[in-house]
Scaffold this motif. Structure first.
Motif, short mmCIF file in Angstrom:
data_model
loop_
_atom_site.label_atom_id
_atom_site.label_comp_id
_atom_site.label_asym_id
_atom_site.label_seq_id
_atom_site.Cartn_x
_atom_site.Cartn_y
_atom_site.Cartn_z
N THR A 94 54.06 52.33 35.75
CA THR A 94 52.77 52.66 36.37
C THR A 94 51.67 51.79 35.78
N TYR A 95 51.70 51.65 34.44
CA TYR A 95 50.66 50.86 33.76
C TYR A 95 50.73 49.38 34.18
N VAL A 96 51.96 48.84 34.10
CA VAL A 96 52.12 47.40 34.43
C VAL A 96 51.79 47.15 35.90
N THR A 97 52.22 48.10 36.75
CA THR A 97 51.96 47.94 38.18
C THR A 97 50.45 47.87 38.42
N ARG A 98 49.73 48.81 37.75
CA ARG A 98 48.26 48.80 37.93
C ARG A 98 47.69 47.47 37.48
N ARG A 99 48.20 46.96 36.35
CA ARG A 99 47.65 45.71 35.79
C ARG A 99 47.96 44.51 36.69
N ILE A 100 49.12 44.53 37.33
CA ILE A 100 49.52 43.37 38.15
C ILE A 100 49.11 43.56 39.60
N VAL A 101 49.48 44.73 40.15
CA VAL A 101 49.26 44.92 41.58
C VAL A 101 47.77 45.06 41.90
N GLY A 102 47.03 45.72 41.01
CA GLY A 102 45.58 45.91 41.23
C GLY A 102 44.88 44.58 41.52
N VAL A 104 46.15 41.70 42.24
CA VAL A 104 46.74 40.99 43.39
C VAL A 104 46.16 41.55 44.69
N GLN A 105 46.03 42.91 44.73
CA GLN A 105 45.46 43.52 45.94
C GLN A 105 44.01 43.07 46.14
N LYS A 106 43.25 43.05 45.02
CA LYS A 106 41.84 42.63 45.12
C LYS A 106 41.75 41.20 45.65
N MET A 107 42.65 40.32 45.13
CA MET A 107 42.62 38.91 45.57
C MET A 107 42.99 38.80 47.04
N GLN A 108 43.96 39.64 47.44
CA GLN A 108 44.38 39.58 48.85
C GLN A 108 43.22 40.00 49.76
N GLN A 109 42.49 41.07 49.34
CA GLN A 109 41.36 41.52 50.17
C GLN A 109 40.26 40.45 50.19
N ALA A 110 40.02 39.84 49.00
CA ALA A 110 38.98 38.80 48.92
C ALA A 110 39.34 37.62 49.81
N SER A 111 40.64 37.21 49.77
CA SER A 111 41.02 36.04 50.56
C SER A 111 40.89 36.32 52.06
N GLN A 112 41.12 37.60 52.43
CA GLN A 112 40.94 37.95 53.86
C GLN A 112 39.47 37.83 54.26
N TYR A 119 31.99 33.32 52.62
CA TYR A 119 32.27 32.39 51.52
C TYR A 119 31.58 32.76 50.21
N ASP A 120 30.76 33.85 50.23
CA ASP A 120 30.13 34.27 48.97
C ASP A 120 31.04 35.21 48.19
N GLU A 121 32.17 35.56 48.79
CA GLU A 121 33.12 36.48 48.15
C GLU A 121 33.70 35.86 46.88
N ARG A 122 33.73 36.64 45.78
CA ARG A 122 34.34 36.16 44.54
C ARG A 122 35.16 37.30 43.94
N VAL A 123 36.22 36.96 43.19
CA VAL A 123 36.98 38.00 42.50
C VAL A 123 36.70 37.92 41.01
N GLU A 124 36.80 39.09 40.36
CA GLU A 124 36.52 39.15 38.94
C GLU A 124 37.69 38.51 38.19
#
Ligand code: ADP
Length: 374
Positions: A94-102, A104-112, A119-124
């Motif tokens: 659960t911990y590792v999934t949150r660290r990795i998947v979280g 990745v999901q944010k990047m996927q949403q940002a790229s969409q 184009y002002d979208e940025r990820v942390e």
């Protein structure tokens, strides 16, 4: 099954589960394999104790019972270990999934969102691992796309602006002719022809600029003396210099080392630089073309005594459509792309083009620096 295929979190959890199961199975098999030996050892010790126990009146059923409870204890320990491992797997996954998947999901949403034009979208960016590097790349990509978008909008705006003036002039002259306000005289038609020629020039420059910016200009480079591309430009413009009353001095050393360039393109650059020098130098001024040969490079200087370039404009002089004095250049027929094309051409030929000026009305110097063949 399709949920597992689509969710990275589930895949990670299942991979942990498989590892735990394999571990527990191995442990169980190892225990099964080694329990009889351990039991035999235990029994041997028991037997020696048995003699003593029998002497003390302990019966065989009790010893059997002891053996049985030994096996049960081993199994119990295994079961507890398996449950503990499973719980640990759930917590860790659960911990590792949150660290990795979280992330990745944010990047996927940002790229969409970036793909949709935001184009002002940025990820942390947190940490310094591969995920952080991926986030960095995504942010870089968004920045570059934003840059391209700004330039694209500017280009469309600039082109529209450049087209508006000549088209407006042609339209008003035509209206004058239709309404009978203007007489159909040769001067009126010459005026229209001038504007149309200006439009043609702009379209030609735009085509050339687009080719230059996308690196599509095909060069036919040769090892030639700089005089071979300087003199054709000088000869073509000499009469115009005389007509305007601007002196043109050309100082070429007698022996010049060869440079590896496209002669026709270099003449085109010389025409642009000499043409500008003539355009921005008033009557009575001088334009001096000189060549300095160093050990590794050759510098062609075009120095004029003209209107000069104020310091705040110098850094922008090679940007497309940039003009120091917008109204003056427009009436003079300049589109503000000549220097941009020249810079691209010089760089494509392996050199550099730089501009210098002490300030307004103090002249300008444009220098072409080319590597020489040694
Ligand atoms: P243009 O067609 O307007 O001359 P260029 O790209 O060749 O376009 O030049 C861009 C601008 O740089 C000009 O509009 C002018 O303001 C400035 N410039 C270029 N050459 C000179 C020069 N020799 N002296 C003063 N200003 C110059």
């Amino acid at each position: 099954m399709s949920v597992i295929r689509r969710r990275l979190g589930w895949k990670l959890f299942l991979s942990y589960l498989v590892i735990i199961l394999v571990g527990v199975l191995t442990l169980a098999m190892a225990a099964q394999a080694s329990t009889p030996t351990a039991l035999a050892r235990h029994a041997a010790r028991m037997e020696s104790a048995l003699g003593m126990m029998q002497m003390m009146g302990v019966d065989a059923a009790l010893i059997d019972d002891l053996n049985q409870s030994f096996v049960t204890a081993v199994n119990e320990i295994l079961a507890v270990a398996a449950i503990a491992a499973l719980i640990t797997a759930i917590i860790v996954s659960t911990y590792v999934t949150r660290r990795i998947v979280g992330p990745v999901q944010k990047m996927q949403q940002a790229s969409q969102r970036i793909a949709a034009g935001d184009y002002d979208e940025r990820v942390e960016v947190t940490g310094a691992d591969e995920l952080a590097a991926l986030a960095h790349s995504l942010n870089n990509m968004a920045e570059q796309l934003a840059d391209i978008e700004v330039r694209r909008r500017e280009l469309i705006g600039d082109v529209a602006h450049e087209l508006r003036t000549p088209l407006g002039n042609v339209k008003s002259v035509m209206e004058g002719l239709v309404d009978g306000v203007l007489e159909p005289e040769p001067a009126v038609f010459q005026n229209i022809e001038l504007e149309v020629t200006r439009l043609q020039g702009l379209v030609r420059d735009l085509e050339e600029l687009s080719r230059a910016e996308s690196g599509q200009i095909i060069l036919e480079r040769e090892h030639i003396s700089p005089a071979d591309f300087i003199m054709p430009a000088v000869e073509r413009l000499r009469l115009q210099f005389e007509d305007k009353g601007v002196a043109l001095e050309v100082i070429l050393p007698p022996e010049l080392l060869a440079v590896h360039v496209d002669p026709w393109r270099m003449t085109q650059v010389m025409l642009n630089l000499l043409g500008n020098a003539l355009q921005y130098t008033p009557f009575g001024g001088t334009v001096k073309l000189s060549v300095e040969a160093g050990r590794h490079q050759l510098t062609i200087c075009i120095a004029d005594t003209g209107i000069g370039i104020p310091a705040e404009h110098l850094p922008h002089i090679f940007e497309r459509f940039y003009r120091v004095d917008k109204s003056r250049s427009r009436t003079g027929g300049g589109s503000g792309i000549g220097l941009t094309i020249s810079k691209h051409l010089i760089e494509a030929n392996g050199g550099r083009l730089v501009a210098a000026s002490p300030g307004l009305n103090q002249g300008s110097t444009f220098s072409i620096i080319l590597p020489v063949k040694t």
